[in-house]
Design a protein around this motif. Structure first.
Motif, PDB file in Angstrom:
ATOM      1  N   GLY A  47      -0.239  60.256  22.346  1.00 17.30           N
ATOM      2  CA  GLY A  47       0.054  58.999  23.029  1.00 17.30           C
ATOM      3  C   GLY A  47       0.590  57.986  22.035  1.00 17.30           C
ATOM      4  N   CYS A  48      -0.259  57.676  21.026  1.00 14.45           N
ATOM      5  CA  CYS A  48       0.122  56.760  19.953  1.00 14.45           C
ATOM      6  C   CYS A  48      -0.412  57.336  18.646  1.00 14.45           C
ATOM      7  CB  CYS A  48      -0.558  55.407  20.145  1.00 14.45           C
ATOM      8  SG  CYS A  48       0.302  54.344  21.271  1.00 14.45           S
ATOM      9  N   ALA A  49       0.286  57.068  17.547  1.00 12.66           N
ATOM     10  CA  ALA A  49      -0.220  57.570  16.267  1.00 12.66           C
ATOM     11  C   ALA A  49      -0.129  56.489  15.199  1.00 12.66           C
ATOM     12  CB  ALA A  49       0.574  58.799  15.839  1.00 12.66           C
ATOM     13  N   ASP A  50      -1.226  56.335  14.490  1.00 10.64           N
ATOM     14  CA  ASP A  50      -1.310  55.425  13.331  1.00 10.64           C
ATOM     15  C   ASP A  50      -0.706  54.049  13.597  1.00 10.64           C
ATOM     16  OD1 ASP A  50      -2.411  57.568  11.936  1.00 10.64           O
ATOM     17  OD2 ASP A  50      -0.421  58.312  11.398  1.00 10.64           O
ATOM     18  N   ILE A  51      -1.154  53.420  14.635  1.00 14.15           N
ATOM     19  CA  ILE A  51      -0.606  52.112  14.986  1.00 14.15           C
ATOM     20  C   ILE A  51      -1.350  51.017  14.225  1.00 14.15           C
ATOM     21  CG2 ILE A  51      -0.227  50.446  16.866  1.00 14.15           C
ATOM     22  CD1 ILE A  51       1.456  52.907  17.311  1.00 14.15           C
ATOM     23  N   ASN A  52      -0.589  50.217  13.498  1.00 14.96           N
ATOM     24  CA  ASN A  52      -1.143  49.031  12.840  1.00 14.96           C
ATOM     25  C   ASN A  52      -0.334  47.838  13.323  1.00 14.96           C
ATOM     26  OD1 ASN A  52      -3.294  49.771  10.896  1.00 14.96           O
ATOM     27  ND2 ASN A  52      -1.685  51.191  10.237  1.00 14.96           N
ATOM     28  N   LEU A  53      -0.989  46.966  14.035  1.00  9.97           N
ATOM     29  CA  LEU A  53      -0.237  45.869  14.631  1.00  9.97           C
ATOM     30  C   LEU A  53      -1.116  44.621  14.712  1.00  9.97           C
ATOM     31  CD1 LEU A  53       2.410  45.068  16.210  1.00  9.97           C
ATOM     32  CD2 LEU A  53       1.233  45.779  18.277  1.00  9.97           C
ATOM     33  N   GLU A  54      -0.559  43.499  14.299  1.00  8.11           N
ATOM     34  CA  GLU A  54      -1.274  42.228  14.452  1.00  8.11           C
ATOM     35  C   GLU A  54      -0.466  41.348  15.388  1.00  8.11           C
ATOM     36  OE1 GLU A  54      -1.772  40.720  10.513  1.00  8.11           O
ATOM     37  OE2 GLU A  54      -3.634  41.809  10.210  1.00  8.11           O
ATOM     38  N   ILE A  55      -1.108  40.793  16.382  1.00  2.70           N
ATOM     39  CA  ILE A  55      -0.394  39.929  17.321  1.00  2.70           C
ATOM     40  C   ILE A  55      -0.933  38.517  17.131  1.00  2.70           C
ATOM     41  CG2 ILE A  55       0.127  39.518  19.768  1.00  2.70           C
ATOM     42  CD1 ILE A  55      -0.702  42.617  20.031  1.00  2.70           C
ATOM     43  N   TYR A  56       0.000  37.587  16.870  1.00  2.00           N
ATOM     44  CA  TYR A  56      -0.424  36.223  16.535  1.00  2.00           C
ATOM     45  C   TYR A  56      -0.332  35.303  17.738  1.00  2.00           C
ATOM     46  CZ  TYR A  56       0.447  38.160  11.943  1.00  2.00           C
ATOM     47  OH  TYR A  56       0.437  38.961  10.837  1.00  2.00           O
ATOM     48  N   LYS A  57      -1.130  34.265  17.679  1.00  2.00           N
ATOM     49  CA  LYS A  57      -1.119  33.256  18.744  1.00  2.00           C
ATOM     50  C   LYS A  57       0.296  32.667  18.865  1.00  2.00           C
ATOM     51  CE  LYS A  57      -3.854  29.436  20.482  1.00  2.00           C
ATOM     52  NZ  LYS A  57      -2.921  28.480  20.924  1.00  2.00           N
ATOM     53  N   GLY A  58       0.788  32.603  20.083  1.00  2.00           N
ATOM     54  CA  GLY A  58       2.109  32.032  20.319  1.00  2.00           C
ATOM     55  C   GLY A  58       3.246  33.036  20.203  1.00  2.00           C
ATOM     56  N   ASP A  59       2.922  34.271  19.802  1.00  2.00           N
ATOM     57  CA  ASP A  59       3.955  35.310  19.728  1.00  2.00           C
ATOM     58  C   ASP A  59       4.539  35.597  21.102  1.00  2.00           C
ATOM     59  OD1 ASP A  59       4.435  36.169  17.213  1.00  2.00           O
ATOM     60  OD2 ASP A  59       3.046  37.864  17.230  1.00  2.00           O
ATOM     61  N   PHE A  60       5.847  35.847  21.132  1.00  2.00           N
ATOM     62  CA  PHE A  60       6.431  36.498  22.301  1.00  2.00           C
ATOM     63  C   PHE A  60       6.970  37.801  21.743  1.00  2.00           C
ATOM     64  CE2 PHE A  60       8.199  35.682  26.647  1.00  2.00           C
ATOM     65  CZ  PHE A  60       8.705  36.957  26.836  1.00  2.00           C
ATOM     66  N   LEU A  61       6.144  38.802  21.806  1.00  2.00           N
ATOM     67  CA  LEU A  61       6.417  40.061  21.135  1.00  2.00           C
ATOM     68  C   LEU A  61       6.954  41.084  22.128  1.00  2.00           C
ATOM     69  CD1 LEU A  61       6.024  42.100  18.745  1.00  2.00           C
ATOM     70  CD2 LEU A  61       3.679  42.329  19.484  1.00  2.00           C
ATOM     71  N   SER A  62       8.117  41.640  21.826  1.00  2.00           N
ATOM     72  CA  SER A  62       8.649  42.703  22.687  1.00  2.00           C
ATOM     73  C   SER A  62       8.443  44.037  22.004  1.00  2.00           C
ATOM     74  CB  SER A  62      10.137  42.501  22.923  1.00  2.00           C
ATOM     75  OG  SER A  62      10.329  41.439  23.805  1.00  2.00           O
ATOM     76  N   VAL A  63       7.860  44.978  22.740  1.00  2.00           N
ATOM     77  CA  VAL A  63       7.718  46.337  22.226  1.00  2.00           C
ATOM     78  C   VAL A  63       8.766  47.179  22.925  1.00  2.00           C
ATOM     79  CG1 VAL A  63       6.182  48.306  21.928  1.00  2.00           C
ATOM     80  CG2 VAL A  63       5.254  45.996  21.852  1.00  2.00           C
ATOM     81  N   VAL A  64       9.717  47.703  22.158  1.00  2.00           N
ATOM     82  CA  VAL A  64      10.799  48.477  22.775  1.00  2.00           C
ATOM     83  C   VAL A  64      10.722  49.935  22.327  1.00  2.00           C
ATOM     84  CG1 VAL A  64      12.394  46.532  23.044  1.00  2.00           C
ATOM     85  CG2 VAL A  64      12.392  47.816  20.926  1.00  2.00           C
ATOM     86  N   GLY A  65      11.396  50.776  23.043  1.00  2.00           N
ATOM     87  CA  GLY A  65      11.402  52.208  22.731  1.00  2.00           C
ATOM     88  C   GLY A  65      11.840  52.975  23.961  1.00  2.00           C
TER      89      GLY A  65
END
Lengths: 176, 245, 508
Positions: free
Chosen positions: C277-295
Motif C-alpha cells: 500500500g505504502c512504503a517507508d513514508i516520512n511526511l510532516e504536514i504543517y499548519k496552514g499547508d495546502f499540500l497536494s499529493v499526486v501520483g
C-alpha cells in the motif's frame, strides 16, 4: 391492474439484481448482529428480509421481486452464508408474490397499507422457514410456530414502517 | 472427467437428488452416507475441498444451536435428566445429529451446485428451459456486481466512521445500519439505472434471441447420468408411496 | 459536411417540475464533428446528451416539446434498444457500464444482442480491442482492469457496434492523467481517420480542446454561446487567470508554516493479500499547508490518506496527528478535529434533507439544537447551498453533492482536512468550485491535504507538492520549485508540461 403488478423493462430487471445484492449484504450485516443479540430468533434478520421483500416490489414490481429474492437466496448459498438459505428460495418467492398481490390493491400511501402487505409477506415467508425448522432440524412444531409468529409480528410492524419511510424517501429523491 | 465437462443440467439433477435425500432419509447412517458421497463427488471432480472451508465455522455454530434447542425443547423418548424445569429426553441427541446432518447436506449440496458452473453456463441452462435471455443473463450480472458492491459497502462504512459514527460494539453496529444502508441503497439505484441504460443502448432485448459465445450440448454420459439419477429418485419415491396405497 | 442529426428542443420538463431543464435548443450535428458541450453546475449538459441518445424520453421520463432526429429518424418513434444503430454512449463510471466477467464477453455483448454470427463477433472483438490498445486482453477478468483500461474496454464495446455517432458524458472524469491522455488520443484518432462523429460533455479542458471543432456553452438549459475551440480556450484562460489572482497567498511564499499538524514516521502498509500500500513514508504536514499529493492510480496516495485518518493501521512506523499517536483511544478525539472528504460523496449522503445531512455528526456528538441549526446554516452558506436546505440531497448534481459532503465535514469545524480525489467525477468547473472552497478554508488557517491526480489543480492551489510513485514518496517540494523538478515528475508519469504549455499559450 396489470401495470401495478408487472414491470419487465431492463431498468426493473437490472434493478432487481442490484438491489438483490444489497439485500444479501444487508442480511449478512444484520445476521452478524443477530448472532450476538438473538441467535435463535433472528429478529433483525427477519425484519431485514421483510423490508427488502416489500421494498423491491414497491420499487420494481414483479418479476423483479422474485428475481431479487432468488439472487439473495442463491448468493447466500454460493457464499456459504446461511445453512438454511435453500428454504429462502421458497420463502422469498412466495413472500414477494403475496406482498405484490396485496400491494396492488392499495395506493400504498398509508402506513396501514404497508402493514397489511407485510402481514401477508411475513406470514407466508415465515411458514416456509417454519417448514424448514420442522423438517430439517426436527424442531417441535409448537416451538417452530411460536418462533415464526414472533419473527413475523416484529417483521410486520418494523418492516412496515421502514418500507413506507424508505420508499417515500426514494420517491422524493427522484432516483426511481 | 472434470467438473467443467459435465452439463449444468446434470449438476442440477444431482442437486435435486441430494435435496431429495436430505428430506427423505431419516437415519444417521443414511444421511451420513449421502453426505459423504456428496463430498466425495466434489473431491473426485475438483481435487479440492478448499472452497467449502468457510462452511465449517457456520456449521459448527448451527450444530451447537440445534443441539441446544433439542436439549431444551425435545420431548420424545424417555426422560433422562431433570434440573428444575429443564428436562432432557433420550431422543434429543439423535434428533440433533440427524438435524445437523440434514442441514449440512442441504448446505453442502447447494454450495456445490451454485459454485459448480460459470454464470454463462447457468444462463445457457436457463435458456434451454425456455427462459428468455433477458432474464437468463441476469445470472452473470449478479456474479459481476457482488464483489464490487461488497467493497463499496466497506467504503461507505469507512466514510461514516470518519464522520464520527462508532462501529465497535453490537449496539453501535445496530445504530449504524441506517446511516450505512441508505447511501448504499441510493448508490445501488444510481448504479442500476446507469447499467440498465448502458445495456439497452447496446441492444439488450432488441430481439428474442441473441448470439452467445458458447452453446450447451448435452453428451451421452450426461444423458446416462441424468437417467440413472432420475431412476434412483423414482424407485425410491415409488417404494415410499406404494406401501401407502 | 453531411448533416446526420438535428436537435430541436423547445422545452424539456421533468415530471413534478415546472422549470424546463432544456429550452430553445437548436443545432445540427454534421458527420465528422467533434462537439464539446460545457457549462456550469446543473446546467443541463448531461440531459442534452440523454436527449440525443434517446434515453429521454424513453428511459428517463420527461416531457419533450420538439424533435430530435438522427439520420432522418425521429427518436420519439424509436425503441431504445434499436438506438445502437445510430449512437454509441459512454458514461463516466466504467464499472457501472461493464456487465460481463471477462473482456471478450464485454466487447461481444452488444454484437451478440444484434445476433451477429459468432465468427464475425470474434473478428470484430479482436480488431476493436487492438484499436483501443488492448490487444490480447480478451481473457482478462474485467474486475482486474485499471480505471483507464476499464474505460477503454467500455469504449471498445461501444465502438464494436459501429454507430455513426459517439456520445460521451465526461468519459475521463475518473481517470488519472495517463488514462485520460490515452483515451482522448484514441477518440481523436477515430474522429480523424474514421470520420466518427463525437459529441461529449467536457471534463478537462487541456486535452479535449486540441481535438474538438465546436464548443457549446450551456447555461440554465440553453446553449447561450457557440465557440470555436481556440476562442473558448482563450476565454477560459482569462477566466482562470482571474480566478487564480486570489491565490497569490501561496505562490508568493509569504507563509512559512512551522507547527506540525500531522506526521508519518517510517510508515509502511501492506494489504492482506501482500500487496504493497505504502512504503517507508516520512511526511510532516504543517499548519496552514495546502499540500497536494499526486501520483498515478495505484501509487499509494489513497492508502496514505486512509492511514492518516486511522481507517488503516500501519504495518510499520508511527503516525501522529495533532501531536497524538493515532491509537484507538485517541482516534475519536482526532477525528473531531479532522475532516475527511471522500472521492465519492454518495458514500456518505443518507439523509432526506440537506440540513439533516449536514447536522448528522453534530447530532452524534449530542450538540444542542440551536447550535446545530446555526452551524448548518453557516456551512450551507459557505458552500453555496443555503437555498436547498429542505431539498432531498439526491436531487442535487454530483458537484453539488460533493459540496454538501464538504459542508457535512466542515460542520465539525475541523482544523485539518484531508480530501481524497475531491474533484474526481466532476467536470472542470465543478472541480474548481470545490478547490476554491478548500482554498478559502486554507486561507482561514485550516490545514489541507488533497489527494489528486489533477495536476493543474495541484499546481494552481497548493503551496507544497508530494509526488508518489510505486507506493513511496518520490518528491516533496514547494510548489515554487516545481519547474526544477518537471523531468523527475515526468519520469513517474506526471506530465506537468501540458499545463505549462497551456499557460504559455495563454500568455501569447
Amino acid at each position: 391492474m396489470k401495470e401495478k403488478l408487472v414491470r419487465t423493462d431492463t431498468k426493473a430487471l437490472v434493478g432487481a439484481v442490484i438491489i438483490g445484492i444489497v439485500f444479501v449484504i444487508m442480511e449478512q450485516v444484520t445476521g452478524r448482529i443477530d448472532a450476538v443479540l438473538d441467535p435463535t430468533l433472528l429478529l433483525l434478520n427477519g425484519t431485514c428480509w421483510a423490508f427488502f421483500t416489500g421494498l423491491i416490489v414497491l420499487m420494481y414490481k414483479q418479476p423483479a421481486g422474485i428475481i431479487a429474492g432468488l439472487v439473495e437466496a442463491i448468493v447466500a448459498m454460493a457464499t456459504a452464508y446461511s445453512p438454511l438459505a435453500f428454504f429462502f428460495l421458497f420463502a422469498n418467492t412466495i413472500g414477494s408474490i403475496v406482498y405484490s398481490l396485496i400491494a396492488m390493491k392499495f395506493s400504498m400511501e398509508k402506513l396501514s397499507h404497508h402493514i397489511l402487505a407485510q402481514i401477508g409477506c411475513t406470514v407466508t415467508g415465515n411458514l416456509c422457514v417454519m417448514a424448514g425448522l420442522i423438517y430439517v432440524i426436527h424442531l417441535d412444531w409448537k416451538i417452530a410456530l411460536l418462533s415464526s409468529c414472533i419473527t413475523a409480528l416484529v417483521g410486520t410492524i418494523v418492516a412496515g414502517i421502514l418500507t413506507k419511510s424508505v420508499y417515500g424517501s426514494l420517491r422524493k429523491s427522484a432516483l426511481l | 472427467m472434470g467438473l467443467s465437462k459435465l452439463d449444468p443440467r446434470t449438476k442440477l439433477v444431482w442437486y435435486a437428488l441430494m435435496i431429495y435425500f436430505s428430506l427423505s432419509c431419516q437415519t444417521t447412517v443414511q444421511l451420513g452416507s449421502v453426505l459423504l458421497v456428496c463430498i466425495m463427488a466434489s473431491f473426485i471432480l475438483t481435487r479440492s475441498l478448499k472452497q467449502y472451508k468457510s462452511m465449517i465455522m457456520i456449521l459448527v455454530l448451527l450444530g451447537l444451536q440445534i443441539l441446544i434447542v433439542q436439549l431444551i425443547f425435545c420431548r420424545e423418548g424417555v426422560l433422562i435428566y431433570q434440573w428444575g424445569i429443564l428436562k432432557i429426553y433420550s431422543e434429543a441427541i439423535p434428533l440433533a445429529i440427524t438435524g445437523i446432518l440434514k442441514a449440512s447436506l442441504i448446505f453442502f449440496a447447494s454450495m456445490q451446485f451454485f459454485t459448480s458452473a460459470s454464470p454463462q453456463e447457468f444462463t445457457l441452462m436457463l435458456m434451454k428451459f425456455k427462459v428468455p435471455y433477458r432474464y437468463a443473463m441476469l445470472a452473470g450480472l449478479s456474479v459481476r456486481f457482488f464483489p464490487l458492491m461488497k467493497a463499496e459497502y466497506i467504503s461507505i462504512m469507512d466514510s461514516q466512521r470518519t464522520r464520527g459514527l462508532k462501529m465497535e460494539s453490537v449496539w453501535d453496529n445496530l445504530k449504524s445500519i441506517i446511516p450505512t444502508f441508505l447511501p448504499f441503497l441510493y448508490r445501488a439505484v444510481r448504479r442500476s439505472t446507469e447499467t440498465a441504460l448502458a445495456m439497452e443502448l447496446r441492444g439488450y432485448g432488441r430481439s428474442r434471441t441473441r448470439t452467445f459465445s458458447s452453446a450447451l450440448a448435452i453428451k451421452q454420459y450426461d444423458i446416462a447420468l441424468i437417467t440413472a439419477m432420475l431412476l434412483v429418485m423414482i424407485i425410491s419415491l415409488t417404494s415410499k408411496v406404494l406401501p401407502l396405497i | 459536411m453531411e448533416t446526420i442529426a438535428k436537435i430541436n428542443i423547445e422545452r424539456l420538463v421533468f415530471p413534478h417540475e415546472e422549470k424546463p431543464v432544456l429550452k430553445n435548443i437548436c443545432f445540427e450535428i454534421n458527420q465528422g464533428d467533434f462537439i464539446v458541450i460545457t457549462g456550469g453546475v446543473a446546467s443541463g449538459k448531461s440531459v442534452l446528451l440523454h436527449s440525443i441518445t434517446g434515453a429521454i424520453p424513453h428511459y428517463h421520463k420527461a416531457e419533450l416539446t420538439g424533435q430530435v432526429t438522427i439520420l432522418g429518424n425521429d427518436l420519439q418513434d424509436m425503441h431504445l434498444n434499436k438506438m445502437s444503430d445510430y449512437v454509441g454512449y459512454m458514461m463516466q463510471e466504467p464499472q457501472n457500464q461493464i456487465i460481463s466477467l471477462d473482456v471478450y464477453e464485454e466487447v461481444a455483448f452488444g454484437l451478440g444482442n444484434l445476433e451477429i454470427p459468432l465468427q464475425q463477433i470474434d473478428q470484430t472483438v479482436k480488431n476493436t480491442l487492438e484499436f483501443v490498445g488492448l490487444a490480447g486482453y480478451e481473457n482478462r477478468q474485467t474486475a482486474s482492469l485499471s480505471g483507464g483500461e476499464a474505460q477503454r474496454v467500455v469504449l471498445a464495446s461501444v465502438l464494436a457496434l459501429n454507430a455513426p455517432i459517439l456520445i460521451l458524458d465526461q468519459p475521463t472524469a475518473e481517470l488519472d492523467p495517463q488514462g485520460r491522455d490515452e483515451l482522448y488520443r484514441r477518440l481523436a484518432l477515430l474522429n480523424k481517420t474514421k470520420n466518427l462523429t463525437i459529441v461529449l460533455v467536457m471534463d478537462r479542458i487541456e486535452e479535449v480542446l486540441n481535438y474538438a471543432n465546436r464548443v457549446f456553452y450551456i447555461q440554465d438549459g440553453e446553449i447561450v454561446r457557440q465557440y470555436a475551440p481556440e476562442e473558448y480556450y482563450k476565454d477560459q484562460i482569462e477566466q482562470r487567470r482571474e480566478r487564480l489572482k486570489n491565490n497569490i497567498f501561496f505562490h508568493t511564499g509569504n507563509v512559512v508554516p512551522k507547527e506540525i499538524v500531522a506526521e508519518m514516521i517510517n510508515v509502511t502498509y501492506q494489504y492482506k493479500n501482500n500487496l504493497q500500500g505504502c512504503a517507508d513514508i516520512n511526511l510532516e504536514i504543517y499548519k496552514g499547508d495546502f499540500l497536494s499529493v499526486v501520483g498515478l492510480n495505484g501509487s499509494g496516495k489513497s492508502t496514505l490518506a486512509k492511514l492518516l485518518i486511522g481507517l488503516m493501521k500501519p504495518s510499520k512506523g508511527e503516525i501522529k496527528v495533532f501531536n497524538q499517536p493515532l491509537t484507538k483511544e485517541n482516534l475519536p478525539e482526532i477525528r473531531v478535529h479532522t475532516g475527511f472528504l471522500f472521492q465519492n460523496p454518495d458514500y456518505q449522503i443518507f439523509a432526506s434533507t440537506l440540513e439533516e445531512e449536514v447536522g448528522f455528526s453534530l447530532k452524534l456528538r449530542g450538540e444542542q439544537n440551536e447550535v446545530i441549526d446555526q452551524k448548518i446554516d453557516e456551512c450551507l452558506r459557505f458552500v453555496g447551498l443555503q437555498n436547498y436546505k429542505k431539498m432531498h440531497p439526491q436531487r442535487l448534481s454530483r458537484g453539488q453533492r460533493q459540496l454538501l459532503a464538504l459542508a457535512s465535514i466542515l460542520v465539525n469545524d475541523p482544523n485539518f482536512i484531508i480530501a481524497d480525489e475531491p474533484t474526481s467525477g466532476l467536470d472542470e468547473n465543478q472541480g474548481y468550485m470545490i478547490m476554491d472552497k478548500l482554498f478559502a478554508l486554507a486561507k482561514n488557517g485550516k490545514t489541507i491535504l488533497v489527494i489528486t491526480h489533477d495536476l493543474t489543480m495541484a499546481r494552481n492551489y497548493s503551496n507544497r507538492l508530494v509526488a508518489m510513485h510505486n507506493h513511496r514518496i518520490q518528491l516533496d517540494i514547494s510548489i515554487k520549485d516545481l519547474d526544477k523538478h518537471l523531468a523527475t515528475l515526468n519520469a513517474i508519469g506526471l506530465d506537468f508540461h501540458n499545463i505549462i504549455s497551456f499557460r504559455e499559450h495563454s500568455c501569447k
